[in-house]
Design a protein around this motif. Sequence first.
Motif, PDB file in Angstrom:
ATOM      1  N   ALA A 143       0.762  -1.129  -0.004  1.00  0.00           N
ATOM      2  CA  ALA A 143       0.062   0.125   0.137  1.00  0.00           C
ATOM      3  C   ALA A 143       0.880   1.232   0.086  1.00  0.00           C
ATOM      4  O   ALA A 143       0.272   2.316  -0.621  1.00  0.00           O
ATOM      5  N   GLY A 144       2.218   1.421   0.611  1.00  0.00           N
ATOM      6  CA  GLY A 144       2.950   2.278   0.618  1.00  0.00           C
ATOM      7  C   GLY A 144       3.387   2.834  -0.542  1.00  0.00           C
ATOM      8  O   GLY A 144       4.288   3.833  -0.543  1.00  0.00           O
ATOM      9  N   PRO A 181       0.048   6.934  -3.558  1.00  0.00           N
ATOM     10  CA  PRO A 181      -0.199   8.017  -2.626  1.00  0.00           C
ATOM     11  C   PRO A 181      -1.135   7.762  -1.667  1.00  0.00           C
ATOM     12  O   PRO A 181      -1.802   6.881  -1.684  1.00  0.00           O
ATOM     13  N   GLY A 182      -1.004   8.502  -0.351  1.00  0.00           N
ATOM     14  CA  GLY A 182      -1.944   8.375   0.574  1.00  0.00           C
ATOM     15  C   GLY A 182      -3.301   7.827   0.317  1.00  0.00           C
ATOM     16  O   GLY A 182      -4.037   7.120   1.091  1.00  0.00           O
ATOM     17  N   VAL A 183      -3.698   9.040  -0.564  1.00  0.00           N
ATOM     18  CA  VAL A 183      -5.239   8.646  -0.897  1.00  0.00           C
ATOM     19  C   VAL A 183      -5.767   7.483  -1.484  1.00  0.00           C
ATOM     20  O   VAL A 183      -6.861   7.214  -1.391  1.00  0.00           O
ATOM     21  N   PHE A 184      -5.043   6.949  -2.174  1.00  0.00           N
ATOM     22  CA  PHE A 184      -5.256   5.515  -2.759  1.00  0.00           C
ATOM     23  C   PHE A 184      -5.072   4.348  -1.792  1.00  0.00           C
ATOM     24  O   PHE A 184      -5.545   3.279  -2.190  1.00  0.00           O
ATOM     25  N   ARG A 185      -4.344   4.463  -0.683  1.00  0.00           N
ATOM     26  CA  ARG A 185      -4.025   3.151   0.060  1.00  0.00           C
ATOM     27  C   ARG A 185      -4.954   2.198   0.578  1.00  0.00           C
ATOM     28  O   ARG A 185      -5.203   1.216   0.584  1.00  0.00           O
ATOM     29  N   PRO A 186      -6.123   3.157   1.076  1.00  0.00           N
ATOM     30  CA  PRO A 186      -7.223   2.261   1.602  1.00  0.00           C
ATOM     31  C   PRO A 186      -7.845   1.412   0.455  1.00  0.00           C
ATOM     32  O   PRO A 186      -8.084   0.079   0.677  1.00  0.00           O
ATOM     33  N   LEU A 187      -8.011   1.838  -0.876  1.00  0.00           N
ATOM     34  CA  LEU A 187      -8.427   0.905  -1.879  1.00  0.00           C
ATOM     35  C   LEU A 187      -7.430  -0.127  -2.404  1.00  0.00           C
ATOM     36  O   LEU A 187      -7.947  -1.201  -2.303  1.00  0.00           O
ATOM     37  N   VAL A 188      -6.096   0.138  -2.110  1.00  0.00           N
ATOM     38  CA  VAL A 188      -4.975  -0.843  -2.255  1.00  0.00           C
ATOM     39  C   VAL A 188      -5.137  -1.870  -1.381  1.00  0.00           C
ATOM     40  O   VAL A 188      -5.103  -3.141  -1.744  1.00  0.00           O
TER      41      VAL A 188
END
Length: 275
Positions: free
Chosen positions: A189-190, A193-200
């Motif tokens: 996930a890292g 970008p932070g905004v996409f991490r929950p989706l990842v």
Amino acid sequence: MNGSLAPDPRRDCQEIVRHLATLLFPWDTTRSLELALFRTFASARIGGLLHATGEFEKRTEKRYDDTDLIISEIIENGFDSPRGASAIARMNALHGRFRIANEDFLYVLSTFVFEPIRWNQRFGWRRMTEFEQQAWFWFWRNLGERMLIRDLPDSLGDFERASRAYEAANFRFSSANQQVALATRELFAGWFPGVFRPLVRSSIHALLDPPLLSAFGLQPAPRWLVWTAEHALRLRARVLRWLPRRRRPKLRTQIPRADYPQGYRIESLGPPPLG
């Protein structure tokens, strides 16, 4: 391959696997071997050992890079080459620090055989042929011999049955499994970008089957996300069928690594000596 002889999946497995992993399916091979890592974490003994070392949680990216580099050295150069032999020696030295059951070694090896084949069947731009699957099997089986693993099966079918039996006997939840799996999920996930991490994170869950999710104590992804992830990967495969074939191999040993800005030495890969 020897031009005077018909290709043989056992004799020519090193060249065939190099072609599959670096030219035909480089991205797919990497993703499938990442899933193979998750499968190994679901074993209570293996997950417990990895957690006990602390390496996958304290230095997750370095452990990923070291594993990736050792395996890539063997795939790209072959196990009979000087670099491939050095990578196998380093891997054996690292494993030799621990008491690891032969059946655990066998299972880990099986994930490197079957996860790429299964991924290819689901998401490959074309299916591996039976010949290629056999070559893939013999490559890893030959590596198993060089790792001194005992009781190596002589066929894909026998190996898959043994692998499934191991999972049925050894996949179960433990907090150690969970912590190693979560650390690895956070590494992946890292990379975004932070905004996409929950989706990842949820997308990773979408690619894990129920026995893995149960062994890690993770919630399944929503059905819409499972559908979306699978269809996105199949769409990618359809697009790739129409694109020109890769001409230059994708070598993971040549990828810049934050932990090795000046390059790396095979004999230095892995964690430092214990104690």
